[in-house]
Design a protein around this motif. Sequence first.
Motif, PDB file in Angstrom:
ATOM      1  N   ALA A   1      23.776  34.959 -12.243  1.00 23.51           N
ATOM      2  CA  ALA A   1      23.746  33.567 -11.537  1.00 23.51           C
ATOM      3  C   ALA A   1      22.893  32.452 -11.994  1.00 23.51           C
ATOM      4  O   ALA A   1      22.022  32.666 -12.767  1.00 23.51           O
ATOM      5  CB  ALA A   1      23.131  33.929 -10.169  1.00 23.51           C
ATOM      6  N   SER A   2      23.477  31.306 -12.060  1.00 20.65           N
ATOM      7  CA  SER A   2      22.700  30.266 -12.744  1.00 20.65           C
ATOM      8  C   SER A   2      21.599  29.858 -11.789  1.00 20.65           C
ATOM      9  O   SER A   2      21.556  30.037 -10.624  1.00 20.65           O
ATOM     10  CB  SER A   2      23.743  28.885 -12.693  1.00 20.65           C
ATOM     11  OG  SER A   2      24.307  28.729 -11.701  1.00 20.65           O
ATOM     12  N   ALA A   3      20.684  29.183 -12.329  1.00 20.40           N
ATOM     13  CA  ALA A   3      19.398  28.579 -11.711  1.00 20.40           C
ATOM     14  C   ALA A   3      19.947  27.512 -10.390  1.00 20.40           C
ATOM     15  O   ALA A   3      20.858  26.935 -10.848  1.00 20.40           O
ATOM     16  CB  ALA A   3      18.483  27.969 -12.543  1.00 20.40           C
ATOM     17  N   TYR A   4      19.172  27.472  -9.665  1.00 18.71           N
ATOM     18  CA  TYR A   4      19.254  26.495  -8.657  1.00 18.71           C
ATOM     19  C   TYR A   4      18.779  25.238  -9.036  1.00 18.71           C
ATOM     20  O   TYR A   4      17.654  25.027  -9.930  1.00 18.71           O
ATOM     21  CB  TYR A   4      18.618  26.824  -7.409  1.00 18.71           C
ATOM     22  CG  TYR A   4      19.334  27.986  -6.499  1.00 18.71           C
ATOM     23  CD1 TYR A   4      18.573  29.107  -6.609  1.00 18.71           C
ATOM     24  CD2 TYR A   4      20.677  27.982  -5.960  1.00 18.71           C
ATOM     25  CE1 TYR A   4      19.501  30.554  -6.078  1.00 18.71           C
ATOM     26  CE2 TYR A   4      21.155  28.978  -5.689  1.00 18.71           C
ATOM     27  CZ  TYR A   4      20.577  30.178  -5.447  1.00 18.71           C
ATOM     28  OH  TYR A   4      21.251  31.320  -4.966  1.00 18.71           O
ATOM     29  N   HIS A   5      19.345  23.944  -8.857  1.00 19.40           N
ATOM     30  CA  HIS A   5      18.712  22.685  -9.339  1.00 19.40           C
ATOM     31  C   HIS A   5      17.335  22.370  -8.514  1.00 19.40           C
ATOM     32  O   HIS A   5      17.186  22.821  -7.217  1.00 19.40           O
ATOM     33  CB  HIS A   5      19.778  21.779  -8.875  1.00 19.40           C
ATOM     34  CG  HIS A   5      19.677  20.106  -9.696  1.00 19.40           C
ATOM     35  ND1 HIS A   5      18.542  19.269  -9.233  1.00 19.40           N
ATOM     36  CD2 HIS A   5      20.302  19.935 -10.838  1.00 19.40           C
ATOM     37  CE1 HIS A   5      18.719  18.405 -10.226  1.00 19.40           C
ATOM     38  NE2 HIS A   5      19.434  18.736 -11.333  1.00 19.40           N
ATOM     39  N   PRO A   6      16.356  22.019  -9.216  1.00 15.58           N
ATOM     40  CA  PRO A   6      15.003  21.535  -8.611  1.00 15.58           C
ATOM     41  C   PRO A   6      15.080  20.618  -7.844  1.00 15.58           C
ATOM     42  O   PRO A   6      14.196  20.724  -6.787  1.00 15.58           O
ATOM     43  CB  PRO A   6      14.218  21.070  -9.948  1.00 15.58           C
ATOM     44  CG  PRO A   6      15.015  21.493 -11.257  1.00 15.58           C
ATOM     45  CD  PRO A   6      16.408  21.970 -10.897  1.00 15.58           C
ATOM     46  N   SER A  41      20.956  21.618   0.813  1.00 19.07           N
ATOM     47  CA  SER A  41      20.873  22.602  -0.146  1.00 19.07           C
ATOM     48  C   SER A  41      22.516  22.614  -0.953  1.00 19.07           C
ATOM     49  O   SER A  41      22.803  23.427  -1.869  1.00 19.07           O
ATOM     50  CB  SER A  41      20.707  23.954   0.333  1.00 19.07           C
ATOM     51  OG  SER A  41      21.950  24.514   1.307  1.00 19.07           O
ATOM     52  N   GLY A  42      23.369  21.692  -0.370  1.00 18.80           N
ATOM     53  CA  GLY A  42      24.585  21.662  -0.903  1.00 18.80           C
ATOM     54  C   GLY A  42      25.379  22.998  -0.532  1.00 18.80           C
ATOM     55  O   GLY A  42      26.293  23.545  -1.361  1.00 18.80           O
ATOM     56  N   PHE A  43      25.085  23.821   0.738  1.00 22.91           N
ATOM     57  CA  PHE A  43      25.561  25.097   1.025  1.00 22.91           C
ATOM     58  C   PHE A  43      25.301  26.076   0.031  1.00 22.91           C
ATOM     59  O   PHE A  43      25.995  27.359   0.162  1.00 22.91           O
ATOM     60  CB  PHE A  43      26.968  25.090   1.272  1.00 22.91           C
ATOM     61  CG  PHE A  43      27.389  23.843   2.375  1.00 22.91           C
ATOM     62  CD1 PHE A  43      27.281  24.435   3.690  1.00 22.91           C
ATOM     63  CD2 PHE A  43      27.609  22.836   2.313  1.00 22.91           C
ATOM     64  CE1 PHE A  43      27.471  23.540   4.863  1.00 22.91           C
ATOM     65  CE2 PHE A  43      28.039  21.765   3.128  1.00 22.91           C
ATOM     66  CZ  PHE A  43      27.839  22.195   4.491  1.00 22.91           C
ATOM     67  N   GLN A  44      24.327  26.076  -0.938  1.00 24.41           N
ATOM     68  CA  GLN A  44      23.813  27.013  -1.489  1.00 24.41           C
ATOM     69  C   GLN A  44      22.870  27.840  -0.681  1.00 24.41           C
ATOM     70  O   GLN A  44      22.116  27.341   0.191  1.00 24.41           O
ATOM     71  CB  GLN A  44      23.259  26.753  -2.981  1.00 24.41           C
ATOM     72  CG  GLN A  44      24.231  26.013  -3.701  1.00 24.41           C
ATOM     73  CD  GLN A  44      23.516  25.234  -4.938  1.00 24.41           C
ATOM     74  OE1 GLN A  44      22.401  25.577  -5.298  1.00 24.41           O
ATOM     75  NE2 GLN A  44      24.074  24.376  -5.712  1.00 24.41           N
ATOM     76  N   LYS A  45      22.620  29.136  -1.160  1.00 24.41           N
ATOM     77  CA  LYS A  45      21.685  29.978  -0.391  1.00 24.41           C
ATOM     78  C   LYS A  45      20.818  30.708  -1.165  1.00 24.41           C
ATOM     79  O   LYS A  45      20.804  31.753  -1.578  1.00 24.41           O
ATOM     80  CB  LYS A  45      22.596  30.878   0.667  1.00 24.41           C
ATOM     81  CG  LYS A  45      23.303  30.216   1.434  1.00 24.41           C
ATOM     82  CD  LYS A  45      24.223  31.309   2.502  1.00 24.41           C
ATOM     83  CE  LYS A  45      25.217  30.477   3.318  1.00 24.41           C
ATOM     84  NZ  LYS A  45      26.423  31.141   3.624  1.00 24.41           N
ATOM     85  N   PRO A  46      19.817  30.048  -1.761  1.00 21.78           N
ATOM     86  CA  PRO A  46      18.846  30.715  -2.451  1.00 21.78           C
ATOM     87  C   PRO A  46      18.006  31.966  -1.858  1.00 21.78           C
ATOM     88  O   PRO A  46      17.915  31.489  -0.481  1.00 21.78           O
ATOM     89  CB  PRO A  46      17.749  29.827  -3.002  1.00 21.78           C
ATOM     90  CG  PRO A  46      18.048  28.302  -2.211  1.00 21.78           C
ATOM     91  CD  PRO A  46      19.296  28.545  -1.511  1.00 21.78           C
TER      92      PRO A  46
END
Length: 146
Positions: A1-6, A41-46
């Motif tokens: 998986a790619s990294a989440y944007h800081p 979070s732009g609907f991302q779920k870290p």
Amino acid sequence: ASAYHPKMMTKILLYAYTQKMYHGREIARQLEVHLPLMWLSGFQKPDFRSINRFRSERMKDLIDDLFREMITLFVADGYVKMEDYFVDGTKIEANANRYTFVWRKSAEKYQEKLQANVDRLIAQIEAIVEEEKAEDIDPSPAFTSE
């Protein structure tokens, strides 16, 4: 998986701190149900490990200063009242009072109390982060052959 944007990770951390969410697991859980966090979070779920790793490794030196500056800015602009966030008995004169000026020493004392409260909160958050780090590093038991 790619990294989440800081930027996204910083936004969710700062917002979570303002909502009194300090545990990485709680923040990760709220990313699935709390609409403002979902939007930020732009609907991302870290997961909680990504959140904890980001704040304890990548943002270690910056997150405290960012949080302190954000709280100070919100208080100065009147968006947040520290009486709501910290219960310390600070009294502030209302604008309707005929004595609407504020003594310089009083303002400085209020600023010092604000910084002390934020420092205490940051110390509490750091203790939680260290506690979660210790829980996350659970060494597996050593196997012995008999």
